[in-house]
Design an enzyme around this catalytic site. Structure first.
Site, PDB file in Angstrom:
ATOM      1  N   ASP A  71       0.822  -1.205   0.000  1.00 25.36           N
ATOM      2  CA  ASP A  71       0.000   0.000   0.000  1.00 25.36           C
ATOM      3  C   ASP A  71       0.857   1.257   0.000  1.00 25.36           C
ATOM      4  O   ASP A  71       2.081   1.205   0.155  1.00 25.36           O
ATOM      5  CB  ASP A  71      -0.908   0.011   1.236  1.00 25.36           C
ATOM      6  CG  ASP A  71      -1.981  -1.055   1.192  1.00 25.36           C
ATOM      7  OD1 ASP A  71      -2.397  -1.421   0.077  1.00 25.36           O
ATOM      8  OD2 ASP A  71      -2.401  -1.513   2.271  1.00 25.36           O
TER       9      ASP A  71
ATOM     10  N   TYR B  84       7.158 -10.194   6.686  1.00 32.24           N
ATOM     11  CA  TYR B  84       6.998  -8.751   6.865  1.00 32.24           C
ATOM     12  C   TYR B  84       7.573  -8.344   8.212  1.00 32.24           C
ATOM     13  O   TYR B  84       7.537  -9.110   9.180  1.00 32.24           O
ATOM     14  CB  TYR B  84       5.519  -8.356   6.848  1.00 32.24           C
ATOM     15  CG  TYR B  84       4.858  -8.356   5.495  1.00 32.24           C
ATOM     16  CD1 TYR B  84       4.807  -7.196   4.723  1.00 32.24           C
ATOM     17  CD2 TYR B  84       4.260  -9.509   4.997  1.00 32.24           C
ATOM     18  CE1 TYR B  84       4.182  -7.195   3.485  1.00 32.24           C
ATOM     19  CE2 TYR B  84       3.638  -9.519   3.756  1.00 32.24           C
ATOM     20  CZ  TYR B  84       3.600  -8.356   3.009  1.00 32.24           C
ATOM     21  OH  TYR B  84       2.981  -8.355   1.777  1.00 32.24           O
TER      22      TYR B  84
END
Length: 249
Positions: free
Chosen positions: A53, A111
């Site tokens: 994003d 992540y």
């Protein structure tokens, strides 16, 4: 056509995300523009393994693209790296099979999410760590984060509006460490896939638990009830990094 797989990193601060979109700067579009120049103006399409994003960074994003000719991998890497914008680095390029697809080939992702709990915050890290200047019980968060490991339905940690129907995912590692200064926290999540804003929602919930505004058992409740309203707020994107993508042999 010759297919190449590339590992790239980028500073997400000035991007609206990885995926190409109208009237906004994206990582995909910048790389496609560079490859098109290298291909004498003939359009090249880039595919990404993950769609980060706006404001989210990557240390090890994977892409693939096709060229109408074969080129030495290091020469291609160097050309793409040096002609891409300064906030994109091309780490490696390799030749792959014509049917390889970076998104659909079986893989796992890791992540990291970095939180700056300094008072005041470190201004040099303001785009690269999410600031949380409130008391945090690290031990509570370390107990809670382990509850996320395993195979679960993560509906309660998914942002509304996602079109994905199957929300069962497996997290193989969920951990939290604190740096030697005590100022920066690093949350690490590895798994076979993550839902839209799942990691940011998990971190937002863990921070609430660490701040004693939710019990440690809230994780169990969210997983059981599959209710987003039971989870914490979505953490800001600037602390999130796509660290690594590993493909099965």
């Amino acid at each position: 056509m010759t297919r190449y797989k590339a590992t790239i990193s980028y500073d997400g601060y000035a991007f609206a995300g990885f995926q190409r979109q109208p009237h906004a700067r994206s990582v995909q579009e910048e790389i496609e523009k560079t490859l098109t120049r290298l291909n004498k103006g003939q359009t090249i399409t880039v595919h990404g393994a993950g769609r980060t994003d706006s404001g989210v960074h990557a240390l090890g994003q994977v892409i693939h693209f096709d060229l109408p000719y074969q080129m030495d991998e290091e020469k291609l890497r160097f050309a793409l790296d040096t002609q891409s914008p300064e906030d994109i680095d091309v780490i490696s390029i390799e030749l792959v099979a014509a049917d390889f697809h970076c998104r659909y080939a079986k893989h796992s992702k890791t992540y990291e999410f970095i939180v700056d709990r300094g008072r005041p915050k470190n201004p040099m890290r303001r785009h690269y760590a999410t600031h949380f200047p409130y008391p945090l019980d690290v031990e509570r968060m370390q107990i809670a984060i382990k509850k996320l490991e395993g195979t679960h339905d993560f509906t309660g940690f998914t942002a509304s509006g996602t079109s994905v129907e199957d929300k069962v995912r497996t997290i193989t590692e969920a951990s939290l460490i604190v740096d030697e200064t005590g100022q920066f926290l690093t949350f690490t999540f590895s798994g076979n896939g993550f839902l839209y804003k799942q990691i940011r929602n998990m971190v937002g919930t863990l921070l609430k638990i660490g701040n004693n505004r939710m019990p440690v058992e809230q994780i169990d409740l969210i997983l059981e009830k599959k209710d987003r309203q039971l989870a914490g707020p979505t953490a800001a994107p600037n602390g999130l990094y796509l660290k690594e993508i590993r493909y099965e042999e």
